[in-house]
Write a protein that holds these residues in place. Structure first.
Motif, PDB file in Angstrom:
ATOM      1  N   LEU A 131      10.684   4.444   1.442  1.00  0.00           N
ATOM      2  CA  LEU A 131      10.477   4.576  -0.004  1.00  0.00           C
ATOM      3  C   LEU A 131      10.818   5.962  -0.539  1.00  0.00           C
ATOM      4  CD1 LEU A 131       7.101   2.611  -0.358  1.00  0.00           C
ATOM      5  CD2 LEU A 131       9.453   1.740  -0.471  1.00  0.00           C
ATOM      6  N   GLY A 132      11.560   6.733   0.245  1.00  0.00           N
ATOM      7  CA  GLY A 132      12.007   8.039  -0.225  1.00  0.00           C
ATOM      8  C   GLY A 132      10.962   9.127  -0.188  1.00  0.00           C
ATOM      9  N   GLY A 133       9.859   8.895   0.490  1.00  0.00           N
ATOM     10  CA  GLY A 133       8.782   9.868   0.499  1.00  0.00           C
ATOM     11  C   GLY A 133       9.106  11.172   1.184  1.00  0.00           C
ATOM     12  N   ALA A 134      10.089  11.187   2.072  1.00  0.00           N
ATOM     13  CA  ALA A 134      10.419  12.413   2.802  1.00  0.00           C
ATOM     14  C   ALA A 134      10.836  13.530   1.859  1.00  0.00           C
ATOM     15  CB  ALA A 134      11.521  12.131   3.821  1.00  0.00           C
ATOM     16  N   ASP A 135      11.343  13.179   0.681  1.00  0.00           N
ATOM     17  CA  ASP A 135      11.752  14.204  -0.283  1.00  0.00           C
ATOM     18  C   ASP A 135      10.557  14.872  -0.949  1.00  0.00           C
ATOM     19  OD1 ASP A 135      14.445  13.677   0.195  1.00  0.00           O
ATOM     20  OD2 ASP A 135      14.573  12.193  -1.420  1.00  0.00           O
ATOM     21  N   ASP A 136       9.394  14.230  -0.893  1.00  0.00           N
ATOM     22  CA  ASP A 136       8.219  14.730  -1.612  1.00  0.00           C
ATOM     23  C   ASP A 136       7.094  15.193  -0.706  1.00  0.00           C
ATOM     24  OD1 ASP A 136       9.410  14.149  -4.096  1.00  0.00           O
ATOM     25  OD2 ASP A 136       8.682  12.077  -4.035  1.00  0.00           O
ATOM     26  N   VAL A 137       7.283  15.097   0.616  1.00  0.00           N
ATOM     27  CA  VAL A 137       6.207  15.432   1.561  1.00  0.00           C
ATOM     28  C   VAL A 137       6.686  16.508   2.526  1.00  0.00           C
ATOM     29  CG1 VAL A 137       4.689  14.553   3.374  1.00  0.00           C
ATOM     30  CG2 VAL A 137       5.213  13.125   1.379  1.00  0.00           C
ATOM     31  N   HIS A 138       5.881  17.537   2.677  1.00  0.00           N
ATOM     32  CA  HIS A 138       6.205  18.623   3.602  1.00  0.00           C
ATOM     33  C   HIS A 138       5.570  18.391   4.972  1.00  0.00           C
ATOM     34  CE1 HIS A 138       5.833  22.611   5.522  1.00  0.00           C
ATOM     35  NE2 HIS A 138       6.929  22.927   4.843  1.00  0.00           N
ATOM     36  N   THR A 139       4.273  18.107   4.991  1.00  0.00           N
ATOM     37  CA  THR A 139       3.515  17.964   6.239  1.00  0.00           C
ATOM     38  C   THR A 139       2.709  16.673   6.194  1.00  0.00           C
ATOM     39  OG1 THR A 139       3.318  20.358   6.535  1.00  0.00           O
ATOM     40  CG2 THR A 139       1.708  18.985   7.683  1.00  0.00           C
ATOM     41  N   VAL A 168       1.388   9.807  -5.241  1.00  0.00           N
ATOM     42  CA  VAL A 168       1.994  11.109  -4.971  1.00  0.00           C
ATOM     43  C   VAL A 168       2.761  11.592  -6.202  1.00  0.00           C
ATOM     44  CG1 VAL A 168       3.780  12.306  -3.624  1.00  0.00           C
ATOM     45  CG2 VAL A 168       2.093  10.860  -2.464  1.00  0.00           C
ATOM     46  N   ASP A 169       3.494  10.703  -6.850  1.00  0.00           N
ATOM     47  CA  ASP A 169       4.206  11.092  -8.074  1.00  0.00           C
ATOM     48  C   ASP A 169       3.230  11.618  -9.124  1.00  0.00           C
ATOM     49  OD1 ASP A 169       6.614  10.338  -6.965  1.00  0.00           O
ATOM     50  OD2 ASP A 169       6.723   8.406  -8.002  1.00  0.00           O
ATOM     51  N   SER A 217       0.831  -1.207   0.000  1.00  0.00           N
ATOM     52  CA  SER A 217       0.000   0.000   0.000  1.00  0.00           C
ATOM     53  C   SER A 217       0.859   1.248   0.000  1.00  0.00           C
ATOM     54  CB  SER A 217      -0.924  -0.009   1.219  1.00  0.00           C
ATOM     55  OG  SER A 217      -1.851  -1.074   1.147  1.00  0.00           O
ATOM     56  N   ALA A 218       1.968   1.224   0.728  1.00  0.00           N
ATOM     57  CA  ALA A 218       2.879   2.367   0.735  1.00  0.00           C
ATOM     58  C   ALA A 218       3.453   2.605  -0.657  1.00  0.00           C
ATOM     59  CB  ALA A 218       3.996   2.142   1.747  1.00  0.00           C
ATOM     60  N   GLY A 219       3.715   1.532  -1.386  1.00  0.00           N
ATOM     61  CA  GLY A 219       4.166   1.675  -2.762  1.00  0.00           C
ATOM     62  C   GLY A 219       3.111   2.304  -3.647  1.00  0.00           C
ATOM     63  N   GLU A 220       1.851   1.944  -3.432  1.00  0.00           N
ATOM     64  CA  GLU A 220       0.759   2.559  -4.181  1.00  0.00           C
ATOM     65  C   GLU A 220       0.665   4.051  -3.866  1.00  0.00           C
ATOM     66  OE1 GLU A 220      -3.024   0.338  -4.363  1.00  0.00           O
ATOM     67  OE2 GLU A 220      -1.981  -1.211  -3.205  1.00  0.00           O
ATOM     68  N   LEU A 221       0.837   4.400  -2.593  1.00  0.00           N
ATOM     69  CA  LEU A 221       0.831   5.812  -2.205  1.00  0.00           C
ATOM     70  C   LEU A 221       1.961   6.560  -2.892  1.00  0.00           C
ATOM     71  CD1 LEU A 221      -0.102   8.227  -0.511  1.00  0.00           C
ATOM     72  CD2 LEU A 221       1.326   7.356   1.363  1.00  0.00           C
ATOM     73  N   SER A 222       3.145   5.963  -2.952  1.00  0.00           N
ATOM     74  CA  SER A 222       4.287   6.598  -3.602  1.00  0.00           C
ATOM     75  C   SER A 222       3.973   6.922  -5.060  1.00  0.00           C
ATOM     76  CB  SER A 222       5.513   5.678  -3.515  1.00  0.00           C
ATOM     77  OG  SER A 222       6.610   6.234  -4.197  1.00  0.00           O
ATOM     78  N   ALA A 223       3.396   5.956  -5.767  1.00  0.00           N
ATOM     79  CA  ALA A 223       3.060   6.174  -7.176  1.00  0.00           C
ATOM     80  C   ALA A 223       1.996   7.257  -7.325  1.00  0.00           C
ATOM     81  CB  ALA A 223       2.585   4.866  -7.796  1.00  0.00           C
ATOM     82  N   ASP A 273       6.714  20.571  -6.084  1.00  0.00           N
ATOM     83  CA  ASP A 273       7.800  19.714  -5.614  1.00  0.00           C
ATOM     84  C   ASP A 273       7.420  18.855  -4.415  1.00  0.00           C
ATOM     85  OD1 ASP A 273       9.554  20.729  -7.546  1.00  0.00           O
ATOM     86  OD2 ASP A 273      10.132  22.410  -6.248  1.00  0.00           O
ATOM     87  N   GLU A 274       6.370  19.265  -3.696  1.00  0.00           N
ATOM     88  CA  GLU A 274       5.972  18.554  -2.487  1.00  0.00           C
ATOM     89  C   GLU A 274       4.452  18.503  -2.379  1.00  0.00           C
ATOM     90  OE1 GLU A 274       9.206  19.214   1.006  1.00  0.00           O
ATOM     91  OE2 GLU A 274       8.090  21.012   0.416  1.00  0.00           O
ATOM     92  N   VAL A 275       3.970  17.548  -1.601  1.00  0.00           N
ATOM     93  CA  VAL A 275       2.562  17.484  -1.221  1.00  0.00           C
ATOM     94  C   VAL A 275       2.481  17.467   0.298  1.00  0.00           C
ATOM     95  CG1 VAL A 275       1.911  16.198  -3.290  1.00  0.00           C
ATOM     96  CG2 VAL A 275       2.451  14.953  -1.168  1.00  0.00           C
TER      97      VAL A 275
END
Length: 292
Positions: free
Chosen positions: A152-160, A121-122, A113-119, A131-133
């Motif tokens: 999964l590297g999400g910290a680079d794409d998430v602010h809050t 968000v992209d 499910s976390a992988g689905e969230l990553s896709a 650049d962020e959500v």
């Protein structure tokens, strides 16, 4: 003997039933409708509208992540319009779907499910050109994104990240999960059908890995909103996180007479809605109270 055997199985059956129903949306009746018209209605009101462009006032899109047994519409019938009406670009996804199970999602392995969230968000980042959500999640949806952030590297794409009644450190279901130890094979049977259920039991291997080394990752602002009357993720204080970028909020500290429980705290609770907006836009935060 037969009667005693049946009585002995009743607690196990009850636990299986509770786990199977955990976090089903309060709008269960609405889930019997066709999903396509509801999704279209959401898009027409600005929710899940991939042509939406974040404004200078709200420069990041908000991704809503439903809970176990929820879906991208029913879980957010209150909060999504609330955010849209305040100028946010709002998106929501369905994740953790099982074959042959409509409407009730978030049941598959949480890692997947976390992988689905990553896709997803992209996809939102590409559509909005940002650049962020920001992420707002309920129950499992308030915990699962932490796997995305950490592994999964999400910290680079998430602010809050705002977690509403999240299962951050698992649940005892008011002590019912102890029955898993009394009935060998029950945990495997439930987990084999819907892995996310047993992964959220306090002490699970999944949660040990998730929380090993600390609750948070650098670069993300965390807010947790919990209610004292949560009957699903228990004890309720296990929802809170520790870390330098964390705000833990108990709804009853803002409104002592608020009796929201696990479902209503995300569906209709005005304190939760108010504090969610405060977390998304802290520069313009205002005090939340019973009259928010």
């Amino acid at each position: 003997m037969k009667l005693s055997w049946k009585r002995a199985l009743r607690p196990a059956a009850a636990l299986a039933g509770v786990l199977a129903l955990v976090l089903l949306p309060a709008t269960t009746a609405a889930a019997a409708e066709q999903s396509a018209p509801r999704s279209a209605a959401a898009a027409s009101s600005g929710w899940n509208d991939f042509s939406c462009k974040p404004s200078a006032a709200h420069p990041r899109a908000v991704v809503l992540v439903h809970g176990t047994g929820g879906n991208s519409v029913d879980n957010w019938l209150g909060l999504a319009p609330y955010l849209v009406n305040r100028g946010y670009c709002v998106f929501s996804l369905d994740y953790g779907r099982l074959d042959g199970v409509p409407f009730f999602h978030g049941l598959g392995p949480i890692e997947d499910s976390a992988g689905e969230l990553s896709a997803y968000v992209d996809r939102v980042l590409a559509a909005t050109g940002t650049d962020e959500v920001d992420i707002v999640g309920h129950s499992q949806g308030g915990m699962m994104p932490r796997y995305y952030l950490k592994f999964l590297g999400g910290a680079d794409d998430v602010h809050t990240f705002v977690g509403i009644a999240p299962s951050n450190h698992g649940t005892t279901l008011l002590g019912l999960t102890k029955l898993l130890d009394l009935f060998p094979g029950l945990e495997d049977a439930i987990g084999g059908s819907a892995p996310a259920l047993t992964q959220q039991v306090a002490g699970s291997g999944f949660l040990q890995r998730l929380n090993d080394g600390g609750d948070t990752v650098p670069g993300v602002e965390y807010t947790v909103i919990a209610t004292r009357y949560d009957q699903v993720v228990t004890p309720y204080r296990t929802q809170f996180l520790e870390g330098p970028n964390v705000r833990n909020i108990l709804v009853q500290d803002r409104c002592p007479v608020d009796i929201s429980e696990h479902l209503t705290v995300a569906l209709v609770d005005r304190v939760t809605f108010h504090e969610t907006v405060n977390a998304l836009d802290p520069a313009h935060a205002t005090p939340a109270n019973c009259f928010s």
